[in-house]
Design an enzyme around this catalytic site. Structure first.
Site, PDB file in Angstrom:
ATOM      1  N   ASN A  12       0.882  -1.160   0.000  1.00 54.39           N
ATOM      2  CA  ASN A  12       0.000   0.000   0.000  1.00 54.39           C
ATOM      3  C   ASN A  12       0.926   1.219   0.000  1.00 54.39           C
ATOM      4  OD1 ASN A  12      -1.774   2.046   0.586  1.00 54.39           O
ATOM      5  ND2 ASN A  12      -2.658   1.059   2.404  1.00 54.39           N
ATOM      6  N   ARG A  98      -2.698  -1.869  -3.376  1.00 58.54           N
ATOM      7  CA  ARG A  98      -3.838  -0.975  -3.223  1.00 58.54           C
ATOM      8  C   ARG A  98      -3.655   0.174  -4.207  1.00 58.54           C
ATOM      9  NH1 ARG A  98      -5.539   2.374   2.188  1.00 58.54           N
ATOM     10  NH2 ARG A  98      -7.414   3.283   1.314  1.00 58.54           N
ATOM     11  N   HIS A 186     -12.197   4.266  -0.237  1.00 56.31           N
ATOM     12  CA  HIS A 186     -12.169   3.356   0.921  1.00 56.31           C
ATOM     13  C   HIS A 186     -12.915   2.055   0.623  1.00 56.31           C
ATOM     14  CE1 HIS A 186     -11.486   7.034   3.703  1.00 56.31           C
ATOM     15  NE2 HIS A 186     -10.347   6.378   3.540  1.00 56.31           N
ATOM     16  N   ARG A 246      -7.828  16.962   5.727  1.00 56.36           N
ATOM     17  CA  ARG A 246      -8.647  17.332   4.557  1.00 56.36           C
ATOM     18  C   ARG A 246      -9.972  17.936   5.011  1.00 56.36           C
ATOM     19  NH1 ARG A 246      -8.468  11.589   1.688  1.00 56.36           N
ATOM     20  NH2 ARG A 246      -6.783  11.016   3.098  1.00 56.36           N
ATOM     21  N   GLU A 384      -7.861  -3.836   5.155  1.00 54.34           N
ATOM     22  CA  GLU A 384      -7.757  -3.633   3.706  1.00 54.34           C
ATOM     23  C   GLU A 384      -6.718  -4.576   3.099  1.00 54.34           C
ATOM     24  OE1 GLU A 384      -7.330   0.262   5.112  1.00 54.34           O
ATOM     25  OE2 GLU A 384      -8.601   1.134   3.558  1.00 54.34           O
TER      26      GLU A 384
END
Ligand code: ADP
Length: 402
Positions: A12, A98, A186, A246, A384
């Site tokens: 990732n 990913r 996501h 963010r 994940e």
């Protein structure tokens, strides 16, 4: 050909970090996690850590000379050199990656070849802060493991079955046709949660579930019968709820104002929205909920209060998208660990049948609603990397059977 006992490496690659996890191929899924770790601070002050499946730390290294890995390729070299020491002769039979953006068409993981790489490169402008790093991870792994299959798994893929109404902006249709539309992110986390619910509670998994993935990046997803119906993130991973740094949803008129009236250029606005907003920007202290909870500064409390307000609003919006709600699931760093945030998000959602038991919540129990609650409230650890490893095995099996 992949065989029991082989290793699958999951990577990732982010802007300044590479996370990795090594899985062993089992007789029957799921893949068995063996080692995990990360290289943080690539390009600045790299820091490599690794642990085994029990969480025991096996490596912790910083560099104080000129030999620090200065880019993703060099960082991956350090990771793989370390892995070779623990692989004990096991073969890395595939690498899973990913990848943030699969665009409108890539709705499932794919084996990477030259044509796929070109397609993914074309999508880079849609995720300029993530996609190029994801792709450099693939390039570096392909170089280090020549001939080993590389599988790309997309954060957007889980959302590809959304209705047009959910994914369009209210712009003339040619914008949608040009890819200016909502994608959602996501997805690997949501897919993992949907999978694990289907395994542990099939009746609930067939129902209407809102998942709140609250980490450094944060979004929520409405899932019906295991499929994503809508999500708070849109064209980019900026939209929706506020995040660590963010801004989340913002009136586009604000951006026009900043650029035309206040004379900010696009790069300055980008830095503000991605890096100087959210919990960090609002508090002026930190993007980390732990720091804000520990702070006596009123700006910290206000930032958290706004965050919870926005998450609560989105739970309501997504319940409306689903026509009701059977379960709310909290996951990711904040969702799994911050009991106070979970309580503040749920406070006011009683009209949706959402009530939590303070003792169960404080204990981070897997189910924090009281027994018999109309809407169940769950806390689930996301995975994940585990989802990517499952995808890798699936893609390889399908390609072998083809
Ligand atoms: P990423 O999006 O980088 O994968 P994570 O899902 O790991 O992020 O979430 C990291 C965030 O989770 C931290 O910045 C912090 O705000 C929050 N967090 C982690 N542990 C705790 C904790 N024990 N209590 C409160 N917040 C926590």
């Amino acid at each position: 050909m992949i065989a029991t006992g082989d290793a699958v490496l999951v990577l990732n690659a982010g802007s300044s970090s590479i996370k990795f996890e090594l899985f062993e191929v089992p007789d029957a899924p799921p893949p068995i996690p063996r080692f995990a770790g990360q290289m943080e601070g690539i390009g600045a002050a790299p820091h490599f850590t690794a642990r085994d499946a029990t969480g025991t730390r096996l490596a912790d290294r910083r560099w104080d000379n000129g030999e620090a890995p200065g880019n993703h390729r060099a960082a991956l070299g350090v990771i793989i050199d370390w892995l070779e020491g623990v692989l004990a002769g096991r073969r890395v039979a595939a690498v899973g990656h990913r990848v943030v953006h699969g665009g409108p068409d890539l709705a499932a993981p794919v084996l990477v070849d030259v044509a796929v790489m070109e397609r993914l490169r074309d999508l880079a402008p849609l995720a300029p802060l993530h996609q190029p790093h994801n792709l450099s991870g693939i390039a570096a792994a392909a170089e280090r493991f020549p001939g080993v299959p590389q599988v790309a798994c997309f954060d957007t893929a889980f959302h590809r079955a959304h209705a047009w109404e959910a994914d369009t902006f209210a712009l003339p249709p040619e914008f949608y046709d040009r890819g200016i539309r909502r994608y959602g992110f996501h997805g690997l986390s949501y897919e993992y949660i949907a999978h694990s619910l289907a395994e542990s509670d099939p009746a609930l998994a067939a129902g209407r579930v809102v998942v709140a993935h609250l980490g450094n990046g944060a979004s929520l997803c409405a899932i019906h019968n295991g499929r994503s119906v809508d999500s708070t993130m849109g064209f980019t991973a900026l939209d929706g709820v506020p995040m660590g740094t963010r801004c989340g949803q913002i009136d586009p008129g604000v951006l026009l104002h900043l650029m035309t009236t206040e004379g900010m250029d696009a790069a300055t606005v980008q830095t503000l929205l991605y890096g100087q907003a959210g919990l960090k920007g609002m508090s002026g202290i930190s993007q980390d909920v732990r720091d804000l909870e520990a702070s006596a500064n009123p700006r910290a409390a206000r930032a958290l209060s706004h965050f919870c307000w926005r998450v609560r609003r989105e739970v309501g919006a997504l319940a409306a998208a689903l026509g009701g709600i059977d379960a709310l699931v909290f996951t990711a760093g904040i969702g799994e660990n911050a009991a106070g945030i979970r309580a503040a998000v749920c406070d006011g959602l009683e009209f949706l049948g959402i009530v939590i038991d303070p003792a169960l919540n404080a204990a981070h129990a897997p189910e924090i609603s009281p027994p018999g609650a109309r809407t169940r409230v769950l806390v689930r650890q996301t995975d994940e990397e585990g989802m990517i490893a499952r995808h890798v095995l699936g893609v390889l099996q399908r390609s072998e059977n083809a």
